[in-house]
Design a protein around this motif. Structure first.
Motif, PDB file in Angstrom:
ATOM      1  N   GLN A 518      40.853  62.132  92.465  1.00 49.87           N
ATOM      2  CA  GLN A 518      40.161  62.063  93.756  1.00 49.87           C
ATOM      3  C   GLN A 518      40.225  60.642  94.314  1.00 49.87           C
ATOM      4  OE1 GLN A 518      36.105  63.512  93.649  1.00 49.87           O
ATOM      5  NE2 GLN A 518      35.502  62.168  95.340  1.00 49.87           N
ATOM      6  N   PRO A 519      40.657  60.451  95.555  1.00 48.76           N
ATOM      7  CA  PRO A 519      40.675  59.109  96.148  1.00 48.76           C
ATOM      8  C   PRO A 519      39.287  58.469  96.133  1.00 48.76           C
ATOM      9  CG  PRO A 519      41.941  60.618  97.502  1.00 48.76           C
ATOM     10  CD  PRO A 519      41.232  61.458  96.472  1.00 48.76           C
ATOM     11  N   GLU A 520      39.261  57.161  95.920  1.00 53.63           N
ATOM     12  CA  GLU A 520      38.060  56.313  95.906  1.00 53.63           C
ATOM     13  C   GLU A 520      37.227  56.453  94.639  1.00 53.63           C
ATOM     14  OE1 GLU A 520      35.665  56.522  99.452  1.00 53.63           O
ATOM     15  OE2 GLU A 520      37.420  56.679 100.747  1.00 53.63           O
ATOM     16  N   LEU A 521      37.490  57.460  93.818  1.00 54.23           N
ATOM     17  CA  LEU A 521      36.743  57.623  92.570  1.00 54.23           C
ATOM     18  C   LEU A 521      37.339  56.704  91.515  1.00 54.23           C
ATOM     19  CD1 LEU A 521      34.636  59.060  90.785  1.00 54.23           C
ATOM     20  CD2 LEU A 521      36.395  60.778  90.282  1.00 54.23           C
ATOM     21  N   ALA A 522      36.546  55.770  91.034  1.00 59.10           N
ATOM     22  CA  ALA A 522      37.058  54.791  90.077  1.00 59.10           C
ATOM     23  C   ALA A 522      37.082  55.360  88.660  1.00 59.10           C
ATOM     24  CB  ALA A 522      36.219  53.521  90.123  1.00 59.10           C
ATOM     25  N   TYR A 523      38.143  55.041  87.953  1.00 61.47           N
ATOM     26  CA  TYR A 523      38.290  55.362  86.535  1.00 61.47           C
ATOM     27  C   TYR A 523      38.403  54.052  85.768  1.00 61.47           C
ATOM     28  CZ  TYR A 523      39.635  60.132  87.924  1.00 61.47           C
ATOM     29  OH  TYR A 523      39.662  61.401  88.439  1.00 61.47           O
ATOM     30  N   GLN A 524      37.951  54.096  84.520  1.00 64.34           N
ATOM     31  CA  GLN A 524      38.258  52.964  83.648  1.00 64.34           C
ATOM     32  C   GLN A 524      39.542  53.294  82.903  1.00 64.34           C
ATOM     33  OE1 GLN A 524      36.988  51.447  79.493  1.00 64.34           O
ATOM     34  NE2 GLN A 524      35.338  50.785  80.856  1.00 64.34           N
ATOM     35  N   PHE A 525      40.621  52.571  83.246  1.00 62.78           N
ATOM     36  CA  PHE A 525      41.848  52.677  82.484  1.00 62.78           C
ATOM     37  C   PHE A 525      41.642  51.819  81.243  1.00 62.78           C
ATOM     38  CE2 PHE A 525      45.311  54.021  85.706  1.00 62.78           C
ATOM     39  CZ  PHE A 525      44.448  54.951  86.265  1.00 62.78           C
ATOM     40  N   GLU A 526      41.522  52.477  80.103  1.00 61.49           N
ATOM     41  CA  GLU A 526      41.081  51.796  78.888  1.00 61.49           C
ATOM     42  C   GLU A 526      41.971  50.590  78.585  1.00 61.49           C
ATOM     43  OE1 GLU A 526      39.437  54.183  75.689  1.00 61.49           O
ATOM     44  OE2 GLU A 526      40.005  55.986  76.803  1.00 61.49           O
ATOM     45  N   ARG A 527      41.291  49.473  78.350  1.00 65.75           N
ATOM     46  CA  ARG A 527      41.899  48.175  78.030  1.00 65.75           C
ATOM     47  C   ARG A 527      42.524  47.490  79.247  1.00 65.75           C
ATOM     48  NH1 ARG A 527      46.107  47.963  74.948  1.00 65.75           N
ATOM     49  NH2 ARG A 527      45.592  45.967  73.998  1.00 65.75           N
ATOM     50  N   GLU A 528      42.535  48.138  80.410  1.00 69.09           N
ATOM     51  CA  GLU A 528      43.194  47.556  81.579  1.00 69.09           C
ATOM     52  C   GLU A 528      42.208  47.171  82.687  1.00 69.09           C
ATOM     53  OE1 GLU A 528      46.102  46.542  81.937  1.00 69.09           O
ATOM     54  OE2 GLU A 528      47.402  47.617  80.560  1.00 69.09           O
ATOM     55  N   GLY A 529      41.164  47.958  82.862  1.00 66.51           N
ATOM     56  CA  GLY A 529      40.222  47.692  83.938  1.00 66.51           C
ATOM     57  C   GLY A 529      39.913  48.961  84.697  1.00 66.51           C
ATOM     58  N   TYR A 530      39.259  48.790  85.836  1.00 70.69           N
ATOM     59  CA  TYR A 530      38.866  49.921  86.665  1.00 70.69           C
ATOM     60  C   TYR A 530      39.852  50.079  87.821  1.00 70.69           C
ATOM     61  CZ  TYR A 530      34.517  49.655  84.048  1.00 70.69           C
ATOM     62  OH  TYR A 530      33.587  49.629  83.040  1.00 70.69           O
ATOM     63  N   PHE A 531      40.255  51.322  88.058  1.00 67.86           N
ATOM     64  CA  PHE A 531      41.213  51.644  89.118  1.00 67.86           C
ATOM     65  C   PHE A 531      40.719  52.870  89.876  1.00 67.86           C
ATOM     66  CE2 PHE A 531      43.680  49.177  86.197  1.00 67.86           C
ATOM     67  CZ  PHE A 531      44.762  48.633  86.890  1.00 67.86           C
ATOM     68  N   CYS A 532      41.133  52.968  91.137  1.00 70.96           N
ATOM     69  CA  CYS A 532      40.854  54.193  91.876  1.00 70.96           C
ATOM     70  C   CYS A 532      42.102  54.599  92.651  1.00 70.96           C
ATOM     71  CB  CYS A 532      39.672  54.032  92.825  1.00 70.96           C
ATOM     72  SG  CYS A 532      40.070  53.178  94.363  1.00 70.96           S
ATOM     73  N   ARG A 533      42.210  55.868  92.910  1.00 71.69           N
ATOM     74  CA  ARG A 533      43.339  56.349  93.700  1.00 71.69           C
ATOM     75  C   ARG A 533      43.166  55.912  95.148  1.00 71.69           C
ATOM     76  NH1 ARG A 533      45.873  62.501  93.969  1.00 71.69           N
ATOM     77  NH2 ARG A 533      47.688  61.934  95.236  1.00 71.69           N
ATOM     78  N   ASP A 534      44.236  55.461  95.762  1.00 71.54           N
ATOM     79  CA  ASP A 534      44.202  54.976  97.131  1.00 71.54           C
ATOM     80  C   ASP A 534      43.821  56.110  98.084  1.00 71.54           C
ATOM     81  OD1 ASP A 534      45.160  52.475  98.795  1.00 71.54           O
ATOM     82  OD2 ASP A 534      45.869  54.258  99.850  1.00 71.54           O
ATOM     83  N   ASN A 535      43.023  55.780  99.102  1.00 71.05           N
ATOM     84  CA  ASN A 535      42.570  56.806 100.051  1.00 71.05           C
ATOM     85  C   ASN A 535      43.443  56.900 101.299  1.00 71.05           C
ATOM     86  OD1 ASN A 535      41.837  54.582 101.575  1.00 71.05           O
ATOM     87  ND2 ASN A 535      39.621  54.897 101.386  1.00 71.05           N
ATOM     88  N   VAL A 536      44.566  56.171 101.313  1.00 73.53           N
ATOM     89  CA  VAL A 536      45.482  56.205 102.457  1.00 73.53           C
ATOM     90  C   VAL A 536      46.838  56.775 102.060  1.00 73.53           C
ATOM     91  CG1 VAL A 536      46.724  54.803 104.143  1.00 73.53           C
ATOM     92  CG2 VAL A 536      44.339  54.278 103.616  1.00 73.53           C
ATOM     93  N   GLU A 537      47.405  56.274 100.980  1.00 70.15           N
ATOM     94  CA  GLU A 537      48.743  56.696 100.557  1.00 70.15           C
ATOM     95  C   GLU A 537      48.728  58.151 100.075  1.00 70.15           C
ATOM     96  OE1 GLU A 537      51.315  54.932 100.992  1.00 70.15           O
ATOM     97  OE2 GLU A 537      50.504  52.900 101.288  1.00 70.15           O
ATOM     98  N   SER A 538      49.801  58.876 100.388  1.00 71.54           N
ATOM     99  CA  SER A 538      49.875  60.282  99.981  1.00 71.54           C
ATOM    100  C   SER A 538      50.322  60.435  98.528  1.00 71.54           C
ATOM    101  CB  SER A 538      50.840  61.045 100.890  1.00 71.54           C
ATOM    102  OG  SER A 538      52.134  60.445 100.867  1.00 71.54           O
ATOM    103  N   GLY A 539      51.041  59.454  98.011  1.00 69.46           N
ATOM    104  CA  GLY A 539      51.490  59.516  96.628  1.00 69.46           C
ATOM    105  C   GLY A 539      50.400  59.131  95.653  1.00 69.46           C
ATOM    106  N   LEU A 540      50.778  59.084  94.375  1.00 71.25           N
ATOM    107  CA  LEU A 540      49.814  58.738  93.327  1.00 71.25           C
ATOM    108  C   LEU A 540      49.798  57.219  93.169  1.00 71.25           C
ATOM    109  CD1 LEU A 540      47.876  60.310  91.517  1.00 71.25           C
ATOM    110  CD2 LEU A 540      49.580  60.209  89.704  1.00 71.25           C
ATOM    111  N   VAL A 541      48.942  56.599  93.939  1.00 64.75           N
ATOM    112  CA  VAL A 541      48.832  55.136  93.968  1.00 64.75           C
ATOM    113  C   VAL A 541      47.432  54.752  93.513  1.00 64.75           C
ATOM    114  CG1 VAL A 541      48.861  53.082  95.425  1.00 64.75           C
ATOM    115  CG2 VAL A 541      50.512  54.924  95.835  1.00 64.75           C
ATOM    116  N   PHE A 542      47.346  53.846  92.537  1.00 65.72           N
ATOM    117  CA  PHE A 542      46.058  53.402  92.020  1.00 65.72           C
ATOM    118  C   PHE A 542      45.848  51.925  92.337  1.00 65.72           C
ATOM    119  CE2 PHE A 542      46.868  57.173  89.513  1.00 65.72           C
ATOM    120  CZ  PHE A 542      45.624  57.793  89.478  1.00 65.72           C
TER     121      PHE A 542
END
Length: 554
Positions: A518-542
């Motif tokens: 879901q766009p804007e929903l942040a995940y913790q990518f373990e050992r890397e940090g927090y990322f969220c899916r972009d709310n503009v791009e149609s592809g899978l961009v974090f």
């Protein structure tokens, strides 16, 4: 009269003023407003003001208006109006009634200007811009009276009517207040109240060709709406004299319970700019992708980056309200984001800079293991993770030879645990023509999965991975400071101190469960940090939201 709010909220000088006003019955209810000019997108400094104005109204069981101070149609646009309303709602606040516009009071502003003319307190002045500056004087020299200052009331009324009717060109004349050209406050040296603009207005169309100046319209708008405490930032401190002068000289508002202006320090955030003019310039010069670029300090940019309303409200509480200008470290904002996401963000794994890992003694069948969605919140359940002969790991997690005894990642003849899976041991590796590692060959111990492996063996190092055949390709956008200096606003050319590495793009892989993230929903990518899916791009961009630890204070 005691106030329960004071006992539960951190106090500040504005709360002390409100408490005193209520105790003395100067006001029986609190009415605030958030009054943005619709000439740009809101930024984190506006978020501080939103939280203050709406927060005070909530805490004191009062009301807060959203009012657009739309008195300059040359710079305003409905795009900005809509974005502002969306940002306020996203932050979790709701204004009283319908949104208000200063343009809705244009006739009243005009009538109050006429009242000042009739009282001999305003006049039409034909000095050009250069002459006006010369007549105004300086901080060390008093100004001089305009040659038009003593025009009769009757003639000024006729001239102002001609301005309203479009009888003069833009810049040919203005309506000025008649105050004091020798005042030590420059804003009191006969400031302009009205100017001519032949511009189409987004609310009133072409009904008007004269528009009130901000300082004239703002205080009257507050008074019309019954605002009790008009809160603004310190750069308007001197303008309080003009605010008071206008209301004191209008019959409808010269009352004890009229609005009063109080100033607090604006937010200055390190390694960014808060000037709307400079933000406009970044967008216009295409140095960022738009107002909602995740590197921008705009609310829409921060939202796109995965910042949460709760974290921004918490940040506003942490920095507090004072009358002292200071620079706020980015680490304070990031700590608020991190503290919120640590509790609410689901866990997952993503490999940002992938190299192949082949487990040579693995039978080749695809396994499905389980991992917690959140290690401290069992209610969030489990997620499936796949494991097989071929995996992706991050290039930074392998060194052919461990550089020192503290190195806890993978190296030849060294063991590490794969996150939520097995212990592996690196045996050999391959490189490309440039000497870059492309593949690491390992063996694994099939008895070492789980918290209590059969043989009880433990290793210090843990690295993350994704299984190759089920991995989903994704783009990762890693953000850093937008500028290379702490206070870019002071640079002679602020564009010259832009950080060329403020955005680094990587192509990697994520767990298959993120294919429909879901766009804007942040995940913790373990050992890397927090990322969220972009709310503009149609592809899978974090977009990277924030790291797992502070890196801004280094």
């Amino acid at each position: 009269m005691s106030n329960p709010v004071s006992e539960t909220k951190p106090t500040n000088f504005i709360r002390n003023i409100i408490d005193a006003d209520l105790a003395e019955h100067k006001h029986t209810a609190i009415q605030t407003r958030f009054p943005p000019e619709p000439n740009g997108y809101l930024h984190i400094g506006h978020a501080k003001s939103i939280c203050l104005n709406f927060g005070l109204a909530l805490d004191y069981q009062g009301q807060c208006n959203l009012r657009f101070d739309d008195t300059n149609p040359a710079k305003e646009d409905m795009e900005f109006v809509n974005s502002i309303m969306e940002d306020v709602k996203w932050l979790g606040f709701q204004w009283q009634g319908e949104p208000r516009y200063s343009s809705g009071y244009f006739q009243q502003f005009h009538d109050y200007a006429v009242e000042l003319i009739q009282k001999g307190l305003a006049y039409v002045c034909f000095l050009n811009a250069e002459e006006t500056r010369a007549y105004r004087g300086s901080l060390t020299e008093a100004g001089k009276d305009s040659p038009y200052r003593d025009t009769s009331v009757e003639e000024n009324l006729a001239l102002f009517a001609k301005m309203k009717a479009g009888g003069f060109k833009e810049g040919e004349c203005v309506l000025r207040a008649k105050i004091d050209m020798s005042s030590s406050f420059m804003c009191m040296r006969d400031p302009a109240l009205y100017r001519i603009r032949f511009e189409h207005h987004h609310q009133t169309g072409d009904a008007w060709c004269i528009y009130p100046m901000y300082d004239f319209a703002h205080c009257i708008s507050d008074a019309i709406e019954g605002i009790t405490h008009s809160l603004c930032t310190l750069e308007f401190q001197d303008n309080r004299r003009l605010y008071d002068w206008v209301l004191d000289n209008l019959n409808d508002f010269n009352k004890p319970d009229r609005p009063h202006q109080y100033e607090f320090s604006r937010l200055n955030l390190a390694y960014t700019v808060m000037s709307k003019r400079k933000l406009h310039q970044l967008v216009a010069d295409k140095l960022v992708t738009g107002w909602n670029d995740p590197r921008m300090p705009t609310i829409s940019g921060m939202r796109r980056r995965g910042y949460t309303p709760a974290a921004l409200r918490d940040f506003a509480e942490r920095i507090g309200i004072s009358k002292v200008d200071s620079m706020t470290e980015m680490s304070i904002l990031e700590a608020a984001i991190r503290d919120d996401l640590n509790v609410v963000a689901p866990r997952t794994m993503g490999v940002i800079d992938p190299i192949k890992l082949i487990i040579e003694n693995h039978p080749g069948t695809l396994e499905t293991l389980e991992a917690p969605v959140h290690p401290q919140n069992e209610a969030m359940g489990k997620r499936p993770i796949h494991f097989g002969r071929e995996l992706y790991i991050d290039a930074a997690d392998f060194e052919p030879v461990a550089p020192n005894g503290k190195f806890q990642r993978l190296a030849i003849d060294k063991e590490v645990r794969l996150r939520n899976a097995y212990i592996i041991k690196a045996e050999r590796f391959e490189t490309d023509a440039n000497g870059k590692v492309t593949t690491v060959f390992c063996t694994y111990d099939p008895d070492t999965h789980g918290k209590n492996p059969a043989d009880g063996r433990k290793v210090k190092g843990v690295i993350h991975f994704v299984e190759a055949s089920t991995a989903v390709a994704a783009e990762f956008r890693l953000y850093d400071r937008l500028f290379t200096v702490e206070n870019p606003g002071k640079a002679e050319d602020f564009e010259s101190v832009l950080n060329p590495d403020s955005l680094i793009i990587k192509q990697g892989f994520v767990e298959p469960t993120l294919a429909n993230a879901q766009p804007e929903l942040a995940y913790q990518f373990e050992r890397e940090g927090y990322f969220c899916r972009d709310n503009v791009e149609s592809g899978l961009v974090f977009n990277k939201t924030v790291g797992l630890r502070d890196t801004w204070s280094q």
